[in-house]
Design a protein around this motif. Structure first.
Motif, PDB file in Angstrom:
ATOM      1  N   VAL A   1       0.815  -1.219   0.000  1.00 50.29           N
ATOM      2  CA  VAL A   1       0.000   0.000   0.000  1.00 50.29           C
ATOM      3  C   VAL A   1       0.850   1.271   0.000  1.00 50.29           C
ATOM      4  N   ASP A   2       2.165   1.143   0.160  1.00 52.15           N
ATOM      5  CA  ASP A   2       2.993   2.321   0.404  1.00 52.15           C
ATOM      6  C   ASP A   2       3.072   3.286  -0.767  1.00 52.15           C
ATOM      7  N   HIS A   3       2.798   2.822  -1.997  1.00 55.44           N
ATOM      8  CA  HIS A   3       2.814   3.739  -3.139  1.00 55.44           C
ATOM      9  C   HIS A   3       1.405   4.137  -3.559  1.00 55.44           C
ATOM     10  N   CYS A   4       0.425   3.818  -2.715  1.00 53.59           N
ATOM     11  CA  CYS A   4      -0.985   4.058  -3.056  1.00 53.59           C
ATOM     12  C   CYS A   4      -1.582   5.173  -2.211  1.00 53.59           C
ATOM     13  N   ILE A   5      -2.477   5.911  -2.825  1.00 53.25           N
ATOM     14  CA  ILE A   5      -3.241   6.965  -2.155  1.00 53.25           C
ATOM     15  C   ILE A   5      -4.719   6.631  -2.325  1.00 53.25           C
ATOM     16  N   ALA A   6      -5.471   6.708  -1.256  1.00 52.48           N
ATOM     17  CA  ALA A   6      -6.918   6.540  -1.342  1.00 52.48           C
ATOM     18  C   ALA A   6      -7.520   7.857  -1.813  1.00 52.48           C
ATOM     19  N   GLY A   7      -8.080   7.845  -3.005  1.00 57.33           N
ATOM     20  CA  GLY A   7      -8.619   9.078  -3.554  1.00 57.33           C
ATOM     21  C   GLY A   7      -9.786   9.617  -2.747  1.00 57.33           C
ATOM     22  N   HIS A   8     -10.651   8.697  -2.299  1.00 58.94           N
ATOM     23  CA  HIS A   8     -11.821   9.138  -1.529  1.00 58.94           C
ATOM     24  C   HIS A   8     -12.344   7.971  -0.715  1.00 58.94           C
ATOM     25  N   CYS A   9     -13.265   8.284   0.181  1.00 64.44           N
ATOM     26  CA  CYS A   9     -14.004   7.241   0.887  1.00 64.44           C
ATOM     27  C   CYS A   9     -15.413   7.240   0.324  1.00 64.44           C
ATOM     28  N   SER A  10     -15.812   6.122  -0.249  1.00 68.66           N
ATOM     29  CA  SER A  10     -17.116   6.067  -0.902  1.00 68.66           C
ATOM     30  C   SER A  10     -18.232   5.836   0.106  1.00 68.66           C
ATOM     31  N   ALA A  11     -19.453   5.913  -0.380  1.00 64.24           N
ATOM     32  CA  ALA A  11     -20.614   5.689   0.464  1.00 64.24           C
ATOM     33  C   ALA A  11     -20.892   4.213   0.695  1.00 64.24           C
ATOM     34  N   GLU A  12     -20.188   3.310  -0.002  1.00 61.12           N
ATOM     35  CA  GLU A  12     -20.361   1.875   0.237  1.00 61.12           C
ATOM     36  C   GLU A  12     -19.825   1.565   1.631  1.00 61.12           C
ATOM     37  N   PRO A  13     -20.628   0.964   2.497  1.00 55.99           N
ATOM     38  CA  PRO A  13     -20.247   0.832   3.914  1.00 55.99           C
ATOM     39  C   PRO A  13     -18.905   0.151   4.161  1.00 55.99           C
ATOM     40  N   GLY A  14     -18.556  -0.842   3.355  1.00 54.92           N
ATOM     41  CA  GLY A  14     -17.327  -1.568   3.599  1.00 54.92           C
ATOM     42  C   GLY A  14     -16.060  -0.792   3.289  1.00 54.92           C
ATOM     43  N   HIS A  15     -16.183   0.315   2.566  1.00 54.30           N
ATOM     44  CA  HIS A  15     -14.984   1.024   2.133  1.00 54.30           C
ATOM     45  C   HIS A  15     -14.225   1.643   3.308  1.00 54.30           C
ATOM     46  N   LYS A  16     -14.938   2.251   4.224  1.00 53.82           N
ATOM     47  CA  LYS A  16     -14.278   2.855   5.389  1.00 53.82           C
ATOM     48  C   LYS A  16     -13.543   1.792   6.194  1.00 53.82           C
ATOM     49  N   ARG A  17     -14.175   0.650   6.359  1.00 51.33           N
ATOM     50  CA  ARG A  17     -13.543  -0.454   7.080  1.00 51.33           C
ATOM     51  C   ARG A  17     -12.302  -0.951   6.343  1.00 51.33           C
ATOM     52  N   LEU A  18     -12.379  -1.028   5.028  1.00 48.81           N
ATOM     53  CA  LEU A  18     -11.251  -1.495   4.233  1.00 48.81           C
ATOM     54  C   LEU A  18     -10.085  -0.514   4.306  1.00 48.81           C
ATOM     55  N   LEU A  19     -10.375   0.771   4.188  1.00 46.11           N
ATOM     56  CA  LEU A  19      -9.314   1.769   4.273  1.00 46.11           C
ATOM     57  C   LEU A  19      -8.615   1.707   5.625  1.00 46.11           C
ATOM     58  N   ALA A  20      -9.392   1.486   6.683  1.00 45.58           N
ATOM     59  CA  ALA A  20      -8.790   1.364   8.017  1.00 45.58           C
ATOM     60  C   ALA A  20      -7.883   0.143   8.086  1.00 45.58           C
ATOM     61  N   ALA A  21      -8.322  -0.964   7.491  1.00 50.72           N
ATOM     62  CA  ALA A  21      -7.506  -2.181   7.503  1.00 50.72           C
ATOM     63  C   ALA A  21      -6.212  -1.988   6.738  1.00 50.72           C
ATOM     64  N   LEU A  22      -6.247  -1.159   5.703  1.00 51.11           N
ATOM     65  CA  LEU A  22      -5.066  -0.913   4.878  1.00 51.11           C
ATOM     66  C   LEU A  22      -4.199   0.222   5.414  1.00 51.11           C
ATOM     67  N   GLY A  23      -4.733   0.980   6.375  1.00 53.79           N
ATOM     68  CA  GLY A  23      -3.997   2.121   6.897  1.00 53.79           C
ATOM     69  C   GLY A  23      -3.943   3.290   5.934  1.00 53.79           C
TER      70      GLY A  23
ATOM     71  N   LEU B   1     -20.092   5.742  -7.321  1.00 56.69           N
ATOM     72  CA  LEU B   1     -20.307   5.402  -8.724  1.00 56.69           C
ATOM     73  C   LEU B   1     -19.327   4.355  -9.228  1.00 56.69           C
ATOM     74  N   GLY B   2     -18.085   4.384  -8.743  1.00 51.04           N
ATOM     75  CA  GLY B   2     -17.053   3.563  -9.365  1.00 51.04           C
ATOM     76  C   GLY B   2     -16.494   4.261 -10.590  1.00 51.04           C
ATOM     77  N   GLU B   3     -16.010   3.481 -11.549  1.00 49.98           N
ATOM     78  CA  GLU B   3     -15.431   4.000 -12.799  1.00 49.98           C
ATOM     79  C   GLU B   3     -14.112   4.731 -12.590  1.00 49.98           C
ATOM     80  N   GLY B   4     -13.619   4.830 -11.357  1.00 45.87           N
ATOM     81  CA  GLY B   4     -12.460   5.669 -11.092  1.00 45.87           C
ATOM     82  C   GLY B   4     -12.845   7.117 -10.855  1.00 45.87           C
ATOM     83  N   SER B   5     -14.141   7.391 -10.707  1.00 42.32           N
ATOM     84  CA  SER B   5     -14.631   8.774 -10.650  1.00 42.32           C
ATOM     85  C   SER B   5     -14.122   9.539  -9.430  1.00 42.32           C
ATOM     86  N   GLY B   6     -14.175   8.924  -8.259  1.00 39.24           N
ATOM     87  CA  GLY B   6     -13.697   9.616  -7.064  1.00 39.24           C
ATOM     88  C   GLY B   6     -12.208   9.866  -7.103  1.00 39.24           C
ATOM     89  N   ALA B   7     -11.452   8.895  -7.597  1.00 35.99           N
ATOM     90  CA  ALA B   7     -10.003   9.054  -7.703  1.00 35.99           C
ATOM     91  C   ALA B   7      -9.646  10.133  -8.726  1.00 35.99           C
TER      92      ALA B   7
END
Length: 338
Positions: free
Chosen positions: A270-292, A303-309
């Motif tokens: 994950v060290d070269h990755c940036i989370a562009g946004h936190c989506s409204a899908e409930p699991g996303h916040k939990r996933l971002l926390a797990a990934l730090g 929406l997906g499609e890469g739109s938030g990023a």
């Protein structure tokens, strides 16, 4: 060029991850302290500039060429009624991308991103992963390779996104198999299913996890058993970007789920990755926390499609512009006692 021609090649690449330049990051940090502003006053924009300096290996990083890559795939698990839309919508949306009519077309153009769309065997959905592996070993390697192939060596940034009816179910399964926890904490409405639809998703994922329980929990096996072609392609792009030292902007829950099996095996991915946004899908916040990962934006998007990023790419460009173009105290003849 062939990428990840074998399971062993993929595993070896994941085990041996490139590191950023500590010297370039340190030089960028020094420059931040010399710019005409109080220390820390640009907040995360300063952090982003230092982050990019490390990966580009220079104190004043720039984004001259950036690409948004959207991968599309279809899922056999949709036979269980886990989506509000039929699988045919995937191909229809790919056609919309080609015609320039989707959100990602507008948003990537606004952010100065080249747009690449890769459709992966839309007429041949993955297998129903409640009774079989979603992909064969060959199919999964092929999807990983398609993802790696979009990461050109001269890119300064890559933005990743997906399209695939049913893929929020695959994403939740990937997260549950990678990080554990109750499936209900990972599964959400996706394209808009109601409470009964979410309950079906949970039951489907529980069956899938039970079916594959005895399988190895390697990144590759998790991806191929409960993932999808487009999600595996994103994983391949993330890993290839790391090999080339190119920062990645991740989109929402489904896009980010591609890194979950990789991070479970080697958290440093994950060290070269940036989370562009936190989506409204409930699991996303939990996933971002797990990934730090701390998202740049939280706009209620799903929406997906890469739109938030793609929206977040504008923030990145601003961070690097300020870092590169601001005058230092010495240049501006301003007192450094701000």
């Amino acid at each position: 060029m062939t990428f990840y021609s074998s399971i062993e090649a993929f595993a070896a690449a994941l085990a041996d991850l490139r590191e950023p330049s500590a010297d370039a990051a340190a030089d960028a940090r020094v420059r931040q302290g010399e710019l005409t502003k109080p220390a820390g006053s640009l907040g995360r924009l300063e952090d982003l500039a230092i982050f990019f300096a490390g990966w580009q290996g220079k104190a004043r990083p720039r984004i001259d060429r950036a690409r948004a890559a959207v991968f599309a795939g279809n899922h056999g698990v949709t036979v269980h009624g886990v989506s509000a839309f039929p699988p045919s919508v995937t191909a229809q949306m790919v056609a919309n991308f080609a015609n320039g009519g989707a959100a990602i077309n507008a948003l990537s153009a606004a952010a100065g991103l080249e747009l690449t769309v890769v459709a992966l065997d839309l007429d041949r959905p993955t297998a129903d992963f409640t009774v079989a592996a979603a992909m064969s070993e060959t199919e999964c390697l092929d999807a990983l390779g398609h993802g790696a192939a979009v990461v050109a060596a001269d890119l300064d940034l890559i933005v990743l996104g997906e399209m695939g009816i049913g893929n929020s179910t695959a994403a939740a399964a990937l997260c549950a198999r990678s990080f554990g926890g109750a499936v209900a904490g990972w599964a959400g409405p996706g394209t808009g299913v109601d409470g009964q639809g979410v309950a079906r998703k949970i039951a489907v994922i529980d069956r899938a996890l039970a079916f594959h329980a005895a399988a190895p929990r390697t990144a590759f096996e998790t991806l191929r058993r409960v993932g999808g072609r487009e999600i595996a392609a994103i994983a391949g792009a993330i890993l290839r970007a790391r090999q080339l030292g190119i920062p990645v902007l991740l989109d929402g829950f489904i896009c980010t789920s591609a890194i979950a099996p990789l991070a479970a095996e080697n958290p440093a991915i994950v060290d070269h990755c940036i989370a562009g946004h936190c989506s409204a899908e409930p699991g996303h916040k939990r996933l971002l926390a797990a990934l730090g990962l701390d998202p740049l934006l939280s706009l209620g998007m799903r929406l997906g499609e890469g739109s938030g990023a793609a929206v977040a790419a504008g923030i990145v460009r601003s961070a690097l512009a300020a870092h590169d173009r601001m005058a230092t105290f010495a240049e501006a003849e301003v007192s450094a006692s701000l």
